[in-house]
Motif scaffolding. Sequence first.
Motif, short mmCIF file in Angstrom:
data_model
loop_
_atom_site.label_atom_id
_atom_site.label_comp_id
_atom_site.label_asym_id
_atom_site.label_seq_id
_atom_site.Cartn_x
_atom_site.Cartn_y
_atom_site.Cartn_z
N ASP A 1 0.82 -1.20 0.00
CA ASP A 1 0.00 0.00 0.00
C ASP A 1 0.86 1.26 0.00
O ASP A 1 0.48 2.28 -0.58
CB ASP A 1 -0.95 0.01 1.21
N TYR B 1 -4.66 4.20 -0.59
CA TYR B 1 -5.23 4.65 0.69
C TYR B 1 -6.43 3.82 1.12
O TYR B 1 -7.10 4.17 2.08
CB TYR B 1 -5.61 6.13 0.59
N GLU B 2 -6.69 2.74 0.40
CA GLU B 2 -7.83 1.90 0.76
C GLU B 2 -7.52 0.44 0.50
O GLU B 2 -6.83 0.11 -0.47
CB GLU B 2 -9.05 2.33 -0.07
N PHE C 1 -9.71 2.14 5.24
CA PHE C 1 -8.50 2.93 5.05
C PHE C 1 -7.28 2.04 5.26
O PHE C 1 -7.26 1.19 6.15
CB PHE C 1 -8.43 4.11 6.03
N ALA D 1 -2.70 5.36 5.03
CA ALA D 1 -3.67 6.46 4.95
C ALA D 1 -3.95 7.04 6.33
O ALA D 1 -4.12 8.25 6.49
CB ALA D 1 -4.97 5.96 4.32
N ASN E 1 1.03 3.73 -3.18
CA ASN E 1 0.38 4.98 -2.74
C ASN E 1 -1.13 4.78 -2.62
O ASN E 1 -1.93 5.63 -3.02
CB ASN E 1 0.70 6.11 -3.72
#
Length: 323
Positions: free
Chosen positions: A86, A92-93, A98, A102, A90
């Motif tokens: 992640d 964020y989910e 999340f 993130a 990059n």
Amino acid sequence: MLNLDEIKKPIAAELDTFEGKFKASMQSSVPLLDRITHYIVKRKGKQIRPMFVFFSASLCGGITEATHRGAALVELLHTATLVHDDVVDNSYERRGFFSINALWKNKIAVLVGDFLLSKGLLLSINNNDFELLKIVSEAVKQMSEGELLQIEKARRLDIDEEIYYEVIRQKTASLIASCCACGAASAGADAETVEKMRLFGEKVGIAFQIKDDLFDFGTDAIGKPLGIDIKEKKITLPLIYALNKSSRSERRRIINLVKNHNEEADKVSEIIDFVRQSGGMDYATKQMESYQDQAFNILKDLPAQSSRDALEQLVRFTTERKK
């Protein structure tokens, strides 16, 4: 469609016990780490990887304490790679929640991944589970190599079927293969049986990834938007087949669309339509079914029992799932 809760019933008590042990395996004296690992446990998935470990152990001699540690080792090392992925992507989910980066930023996410990796290593070393550690460490190595191979090839979008299978064998199939091999080894199976179960898991993992590829083009997908892989410029099996069947000029045009779509919906839809009309989805479905059959043929060499039937059902679930 097969019901996962029904499939896991024979090992439901073992899975419940495992959840407690997995949570305990991540404990730390640092309050921040405990908050983050609690968040990780709370948003756990379908338990498919532990199910492969437990059913494989049950088939090969019986579930032991080492089986629980093997399942925890797989989950710890896999979770570490996801946390790091992640950060690299990059993203964020993850699974509708999340991601760690993130909520707590990249630096903490990388350190959490390192912590989970070290906890997995210590869990095995402290219990002399060296064979299990070797199996899972080999899988993590292959996952890293597969990811780097995909990145290298994706730059020029020159992935053919041979390279595609090598990428998914390393990136996806190696983990499920390690689950099945760990289960067998934890039950005291001989080297030949452990290798059979590893190969079984590898075939299942390849079928699993092809199913995931098909979701991108609209086969029964629930919850996954169309074209995600295309937007990320990933060359998947349906697209590879469609490109190979097209003329040189059409191939060049579609590759340019993949490279330069800038997430424009009409261009992504054009690529999806091209794959559908070129028979890419039918071809990929047949390949998925072929790998599933190869997995079943490996199981036929093992004694007929309820665990073997449960593994077959679990495999069917992975290829019939809607997301």
